[in-house]
Structure formats: structure tokens, C-alpha cells
Scaffold this motif. Structure first.
Motif, PDB file in Angstrom:
ATOM      1  N   GLY A  94       0.813  -1.215   0.000  1.00 36.94           N
ATOM      2  CA  GLY A  94       0.000   0.000   0.000  1.00 36.94           C
ATOM      3  C   GLY A  94       0.841   1.257   0.000  1.00 36.94           C
ATOM      4  N   ARG A  95       1.892   1.262   0.786  1.00 36.83           N
ATOM      5  CA  ARG A  95       2.762   2.440   0.861  1.00 36.83           C
ATOM      6  C   ARG A  95       3.542   2.628  -0.450  1.00 36.83           C
ATOM      7  NH1 ARG A  95       6.172   1.412   6.053  1.00 36.83           N
ATOM      8  NH2 ARG A  95       7.000   3.507   5.571  1.00 36.83           N
ATOM      9  N   ILE A  96       4.014   1.509  -1.035  1.00 29.29           N
ATOM     10  CA  ILE A  96       4.720   1.622  -2.318  1.00 29.29           C
ATOM     11  C   ILE A  96       3.782   2.136  -3.399  1.00 29.29           C
ATOM     12  CG2 ILE A  96       5.808   0.273  -4.154  1.00 29.29           C
ATOM     13  CD1 ILE A  96       7.044  -1.494  -2.018  1.00 29.29           C
ATOM     14  N   LYS A  97       2.537   1.655  -3.378  1.00 32.64           N
ATOM     15  CA  LYS A  97       1.562   2.117  -4.368  1.00 32.64           C
ATOM     16  C   LYS A  97       1.321   3.614  -4.222  1.00 32.64           C
ATOM     17  CE  LYS A  97      -3.043   1.070  -6.152  1.00 32.64           C
ATOM     18  NZ  LYS A  97      -4.251   0.216  -5.981  1.00 32.64           N
ATOM     19  N   LYS A  98       1.257   4.095  -2.976  1.00 35.38           N
ATOM     20  CA  LYS A  98       1.049   5.530  -2.742  1.00 35.38           C
ATOM     21  C   LYS A  98       2.241   6.332  -3.254  1.00 35.38           C
ATOM     22  CE  LYS A  98      -0.022   8.892   0.875  1.00 35.38           C
ATOM     23  NZ  LYS A  98      -0.272   9.103   2.329  1.00 35.38           N
ATOM     24  N   ILE A  99       3.476   5.848  -2.991  1.00 32.92           N
ATOM     25  CA  ILE A  99       4.677   6.528  -3.469  1.00 32.92           C
ATOM     26  C   ILE A  99       4.686   6.570  -4.994  1.00 32.92           C
ATOM     27  CG2 ILE A  99       7.203   6.353  -3.620  1.00 32.92           C
ATOM     28  CD1 ILE A  99       7.165   5.209  -0.770  1.00 32.92           C
ATOM     29  N   ALA A 100       4.300   5.461  -5.626  1.00 28.28           N
ATOM     30  CA  ALA A 100       4.264   5.401  -7.092  1.00 28.28           C
ATOM     31  C   ALA A 100       3.253   6.397  -7.644  1.00 28.28           C
ATOM     32  CB  ALA A 100       3.928   3.989  -7.549  1.00 28.28           C
ATOM     33  N   THR A 101       2.093   6.555  -6.965  1.00 25.11           N
ATOM     34  CA  THR A 101       1.069   7.498  -7.420  1.00 25.11           C
ATOM     35  C   THR A 101       1.572   8.936  -7.351  1.00 25.11           C
ATOM     36  OG1 THR A 101      -0.680   6.003  -6.686  1.00 25.11           O
ATOM     37  CG2 THR A 101      -1.289   8.315  -7.029  1.00 25.11           C
ATOM     38  N   VAL A 102       2.220   9.271  -6.223  1.00 24.38           N
ATOM     39  CA  VAL A 102       2.758  10.625  -6.060  1.00 24.38           C
ATOM     40  C   VAL A 102       3.858  10.883  -7.085  1.00 24.38           C
ATOM     41  CG1 VAL A 102       3.960  12.196  -4.492  1.00 24.38           C
ATOM     42  CG2 VAL A 102       2.123  10.723  -3.630  1.00 24.38           C
ATOM     43  N   ALA A 103       4.746   9.870  -7.282  1.00 23.80           N
ATOM     44  CA  ALA A 103       5.821  10.024  -8.264  1.00 23.80           C
ATOM     45  C   ALA A 103       5.259  10.245  -9.666  1.00 23.80           C
ATOM     46  CB  ALA A 103       6.731   8.810  -8.230  1.00 23.80           C
ATOM     47  N   GLU A 104       4.146   9.577  -9.971  1.00 21.53           N
ATOM     48  CA  GLU A 104       3.497   9.752 -11.272  1.00 21.53           C
ATOM     49  C   GLU A 104       2.965  11.171 -11.414  1.00 21.53           C
ATOM     50  OE1 GLU A 104       2.137   8.692 -15.037  1.00 21.53           O
ATOM     51  OE2 GLU A 104       3.437   7.557 -13.663  1.00 21.53           O
ATOM     52  N   GLN A 105       2.402  11.704 -10.330  1.00 24.38           N
ATOM     53  CA  GLN A 105       1.884  13.064 -10.359  1.00 24.38           C
ATOM     54  C   GLN A 105       3.008  14.083 -10.565  1.00 24.38           C
ATOM     55  OE1 GLN A 105      -0.163  13.235  -6.612  1.00 24.38           O
ATOM     56  NE2 GLN A 105      -2.077  12.346  -7.435  1.00 24.38           N
ATOM     57  N   VAL A 106       4.115  13.845  -9.866  1.00 24.09           N
ATOM     58  CA  VAL A 106       5.257  14.748  -9.986  1.00 24.09           C
ATOM     59  C   VAL A 106       5.817  14.697 -11.399  1.00 24.09           C
ATOM     60  CG1 VAL A 106       7.624  15.186  -9.194  1.00 24.09           C
ATOM     61  CG2 VAL A 106       5.823  14.648  -7.535  1.00 24.09           C
ATOM     62  N   SER A 107       5.841  13.491 -11.987  1.00 23.41           N
ATOM     63  CA  SER A 107       6.430  13.342 -13.317  1.00 23.41           C
ATOM     64  C   SER A 107       5.673  14.115 -14.392  1.00 23.41           C
ATOM     65  CB  SER A 107       6.488  11.862 -13.697  1.00 23.41           C
ATOM     66  OG  SER A 107       5.184  11.358 -13.930  1.00 23.41           O
ATOM     67  N   VAL A 108       4.395  14.448 -14.138  1.00 27.32           N
ATOM     68  CA  VAL A 108       3.609  15.209 -15.119  1.00 27.32           C
ATOM     69  C   VAL A 108       3.506  16.671 -14.724  1.00 27.32           C
ATOM     70  CG1 VAL A 108       2.294  13.202 -15.851  1.00 27.32           C
ATOM     71  CG2 VAL A 108       1.440  14.581 -13.965  1.00 27.32           C
ATOM     72  N   GLY A 109       4.338  17.089 -13.717  1.00 23.52           N
ATOM     73  CA  GLY A 109       4.435  18.503 -13.384  1.00 23.52           C
ATOM     74  C   GLY A 109       3.649  18.966 -12.191  1.00 23.52           C
ATOM     75  N   ASP A 110       2.987  18.048 -11.484  1.00 17.48           N
ATOM     76  CA  ASP A 110       2.238  18.433 -10.290  1.00 17.48           C
ATOM     77  C   ASP A 110       3.177  18.484  -9.095  1.00 17.48           C
ATOM     78  OD1 ASP A 110       0.433  18.955  -8.314  1.00 17.48           O
ATOM     79  OD2 ASP A 110      -0.689  17.079  -8.519  1.00 17.48           O
ATOM     80  N   MET A 111       3.754  19.650  -8.826  1.00 18.38           N
ATOM     81  CA  MET A 111       4.711  19.788  -7.729  1.00 18.38           C
ATOM     82  C   MET A 111       4.035  19.922  -6.370  1.00 18.38           C
ATOM     83  SD  MET A 111       7.534  19.375  -9.039  1.00 18.38           S
ATOM     84  CE  MET A 111       8.263  19.297 -10.679  1.00 18.38           C
ATOM     85  N   ASN A 112       2.734  20.007  -6.371  1.00 21.64           N
ATOM     86  CA  ASN A 112       2.024  20.082  -5.094  1.00 21.64           C
ATOM     87  C   ASN A 112       1.760  18.700  -4.485  1.00 21.64           C
ATOM     88  OD1 ASN A 112       1.797  22.930  -5.105  1.00 21.64           O
ATOM     89  ND2 ASN A 112       0.045  22.795  -6.534  1.00 21.64           N
ATOM     90  N   ALA A 113       1.969  17.697  -5.284  1.00 20.22           N
ATOM     91  CA  ALA A 113       1.789  16.338  -4.765  1.00 20.22           C
ATOM     92  C   ALA A 113       2.809  16.067  -3.665  1.00 20.22           C
ATOM     93  CB  ALA A 113       1.931  15.317  -5.883  1.00 20.22           C
ATOM     94  N   SER A 114       2.336  15.443  -2.582  1.00 17.09           N
ATOM     95  CA  SER A 114       3.225  15.225  -1.424  1.00 17.09           C
ATOM     96  C   SER A 114       3.259  13.756  -1.033  1.00 17.09           C
ATOM     97  CB  SER A 114       2.737  16.063  -0.238  1.00 17.09           C
ATOM     98  OG  SER A 114       3.487  15.768   0.921  1.00 17.09           O
ATOM     99  N   PHE A 115       4.427  13.335  -0.655  1.00 19.73           N
ATOM    100  CA  PHE A 115       4.583  11.954  -0.171  1.00 19.73           C
ATOM    101  C   PHE A 115       4.100  11.799   1.268  1.00 19.73           C
ATOM    102  CE2 PHE A 115       7.687  12.255  -3.597  1.00 19.73           C
ATOM    103  CZ  PHE A 115       7.400  11.115  -4.327  1.00 19.73           C
ATOM    104  N   ILE A 154      10.989   1.737   3.445  1.00 18.66           N
ATOM    105  CA  ILE A 154      10.057   2.397   2.533  1.00 18.66           C
ATOM    106  C   ILE A 154       9.988   3.888   2.834  1.00 18.66           C
ATOM    107  CG2 ILE A 154       7.635   2.472   1.810  1.00 18.66           C
ATOM    108  CD1 ILE A 154       7.480  -0.489   2.306  1.00 18.66           C
ATOM    109  N   GLY A 155      10.075   4.251   4.109  1.00 15.79           N
ATOM    110  CA  GLY A 155      10.124   5.664   4.472  1.00 15.79           C
ATOM    111  C   GLY A 155      11.353   6.339   3.891  1.00 15.79           C
ATOM    112  N   ASN A 156      12.494   5.656   3.915  1.00 15.66           N
ATOM    113  CA  ASN A 156      13.716   6.210   3.324  1.00 15.66           C
ATOM    114  C   ASN A 156      13.545   6.401   1.820  1.00 15.66           C
ATOM    115  OD1 ASN A 156      14.941   6.191   5.825  1.00 15.66           O
ATOM    116  ND2 ASN A 156      15.897   4.168   5.516  1.00 15.66           N
ATOM    117  N   LEU A 157      12.842   5.433   1.163  1.00 19.55           N
ATOM    118  CA  LEU A 157      12.592   5.564  -0.271  1.00 19.55           C
ATOM    119  C   LEU A 157      11.730   6.792  -0.564  1.00 19.55           C
ATOM    120  CD1 LEU A 157      12.704   4.405  -3.172  1.00 19.55           C
ATOM    121  CD2 LEU A 157      10.683   3.031  -2.571  1.00 19.55           C
ATOM    122  N   ALA A 158      10.685   6.994   0.260  1.00 22.98           N
ATOM    123  CA  ALA A 158       9.817   8.158   0.084  1.00 22.98           C
ATOM    124  C   ALA A 158      10.579   9.454   0.279  1.00 22.98           C
ATOM    125  CB  ALA A 158       8.641   8.066   1.050  1.00 22.98           C
ATOM    126  N   GLU A 159      11.468   9.490   1.274  1.00 19.92           N
ATOM    127  CA  GLU A 159      12.270  10.694   1.515  1.00 19.92           C
ATOM    128  C   GLU A 159      13.192  10.968   0.336  1.00 19.92           C
ATOM    129  OE1 GLU A 159      12.071  12.932   3.833  1.00 19.92           O
ATOM    130  OE2 GLU A 159      10.401  11.887   4.810  1.00 19.92           O
TER     131      GLU A 159
END
Length: 295
Positions: free
Chosen positions: A241-262, A270-275
Motif C-alpha cells: 500500500g505504501r509503495i503504491k502511494k509513493i508510485a502514485t505521487v511520483a506519477e503526479q510529480v512526473s507530469v508537473g504536479d509539484m504540489n503532490a506530497s509523499f 520504505i520511508g527512506n525511499l519516500a524521503e
């Protein structure tokens, strides 16, 4: 195939293998325990019968033997084999022991009730061929029932037995009158003439062992199933679940949404990966701002 599915299938395969191995080991243990229990019962019955035999031979026979020549009718109570067989028949009158059997299975008996059948005759002949063999055990189907048998050789050790079983001229007249002249003669000292054989019903004991096996394996299967379900839920909540959330945020960032937060993360891998993704987002944001200023 998703990671969760792979992990779940791996756990299921491991647990199935574990159940098969543990089931095989448990089945062997229960079978050995059942055979040991049956053998113990058979041994106890054999010891009891031999006690009756010794008592009859040492205390009853000396009182009755002198009367054999003066009686027209033979006194079978003077014979240890007869005493053992009759006592065991009283034992079998109890419903709990009706399926137990005992026999001095003899190749050439005086009383044809003790005549060995083909199966028992083979055992007697084996004892004769293999003098070092002191006991034979196994299973036999009789009248539709599975019976466990324990057999021991029956050699002629007492010369008193030969009085009735060597030649007609030595045999008591009452014995000849009762049993005739055809059977039970020609025995020799130390010759194995019969086998003491006890039959114990085995099916009920094996049924109980099988029932216990099914109960234990059912409990083990339920435990393994619970473990698979719990592990799957823990995997989803703490990892996937946490990896899926990180992947979703990373996808948002990749399309220019800088407001997306981890968001806030636990202090683990996994926390270190998110950081790390968070720092990469900040670096990307700074780079984008610099490009915009130059433009």
C-alpha cells in the motif's frame, strides 16, 4: 504478476509443502504408535495366557494326571492348552474383547479345535526353519476384520507332555477313548509343534489414529491458512500500500504536479525511499524554477 500475488502464491506453496511433510511425518508417528499399542495389548494377553499355562502345568496337572488312566472319559482340564483356551473364551465373553482370539495353533493336535490353518501352519514351519526367530508379528484379515497377530514358537520343553503325545501305548486310555488314535502323536522333546498366536482387532485403533490425524492436520491447515491471510494483509498494509502511494505521487510529480506530497513516513526502508523521492522532487522543482527564470 503483482508482488502481492507472487508473495501469496509463494507462501501457499511453502505451506502446502510444509503440510505434506508434516502430514507424512505425523502419519508415520501415529502408525508406529498404533502398532506399538496393539503389540503391547497382544504381549499382555500372551503373558496372561502363559501364566495360566504355568499354573495348570505346575499345580492342576499333577492332581489330575493320575486319574487319566482310571477314567473312561478324558479330563481335558489337566492339559494346559485346554485350560488356556477355555479361560480365554471366558475373557472373550465381554463385548469389549469379543474380537480377540487366542490359539495354540498345532500342526498335529490331539484336539482338532487346535488345528493350525494354512496361515498358522506357515508360521509354525517358519519357526522350525528359523530357530533363532522368537516372535513373528503382522496383520491378517479374518472374517472381514483386520487383525494384528503376535506369534511365538511352542516347543515341547516338558517330558510330561510326551506322555500323551508320543505313542499310543504311552497315552492314557481315556485320551484314546475321547480323541481317537489318529491325531496328536509322534511329538518329540524340543520339537516346535505349534505356535502360540494372539489376534488383536486393529481396525478400531487405526481408525482412532486416522481420526486424530485428520483433526491435527485440519488444525494445522487452519493455522497455515490464517498465517497466509495475516501475512497477506500485513504485506498490503505495511509494504504494498505504501509503495503504491509513493508510485502514485511520483506519477503526479512526473507530469508537473509539484504540489503532490509523499506525506509523513515511518522510519524504515520504505520511508527512506519516500524521503529520497521527496528530495528528488525538491531538486526537480528547483531546476524547473531556474529554467523558468532564465526563460
Amino acid at each position: 504478476m503483482k508482488i502481492g500475488t507472487k508473495v501469496t502464491l509463494s507462501l501457499i506453496i511453502v505451506f502446502i509443502i510444509g503440510i505434506l511433510i508434516s502430514g507424512f511425518a505425523l502419519a508415520n508417528v501415529l502408525e508406529n504408535k498404533a502398532e506399538s499399542e496393539i503389540d503391547s495389548k497382544a504381549g499382555a494377553l500372551m503373558a496372561m495366557n502363559n501364566s495360566i499355562r504355568t499354573y495348570t502345568n505346575d499345580q492342576v496337572q499333577p492332581l489330575l494326571l493320575p486319574k487319566l488312566d482310571t477314567q473312561q472319559e478324558f479330563i481335558p482340564e489337566a492339559i494346559p492348552t485346554y485350560a488356556v483356551r477355555e479361560t480365554f473364551e471366558y475373557f472373550r465373553k465381554s463385548p469389549d474383547f469379543a474380537s480377540f482370539f487366542y490359539k495354540d495353533a498345532t500342526l498335529n493336535p490331539t484336539n482338532l479345535r487346535d488345528k493350525a490353518d494354512d496361515f498358522e501352519a506357515d508360521i509354525v514351519n517358519r519357526f522350525r526353519r528359523e530357530p533363532e526367530t522368537t516372535s513373528i508379528s503382522g496383520f491378517r484379515d479374518m472374517n472381514g476384520s483386520k487383525l494384528y497377530y503376535t506369534a511365538k514358537p511352542f516347543p515341547i520343553k516338558n517330558e510330561s507332555c510326551l506322555r500323551c503325545h508320543t505313542t499310543l501305548d504311552k497315552a492314557p486310555k481315556s485320551q484314546i477313548n475321547t480323541y481317537g488314535t489318529e491325531n496328536g502323536y509322534g511329538w518329540k522333546l524340543n520339537e516346535i509343534v505349534a505356535t502360540q498366536i494372539v489376534y488383536v482387532p486393529a481396525q478400531r485403533i487405526f481408525d482412532n489414529a486416522n481420526r486424530f490425524f485428520l483433526i491435527v492436520m485440519g488444525v494445522v491447515a487452519m493455522i497455515f491458512t490464517a498465517v497466509v491471510v495475516i501475512m497477506n494483509q500485513l504485506l498490503k498494509r505495511t509494504v504494498l500500500g505504501r509503495i503504491k502511494k509513493i508510485a502514485t505521487v511520483a506519477e503526479q510529480v512526473s507530469v508537473g504536479d509539484m504540489n503532490a506530497s509523499f506525506g509523513s513516513q515511518r522510519n524504515d526502508e520504505i520511508g527512506n525511499l519516500a524521503e529520497a523521492f521527496n528530495r528528488m522532487k525538491y531538486s526537480l522543482e528547483i531546476a524547473m524554477n531556474m529554467l523558468n527564470k532564465k526563460g
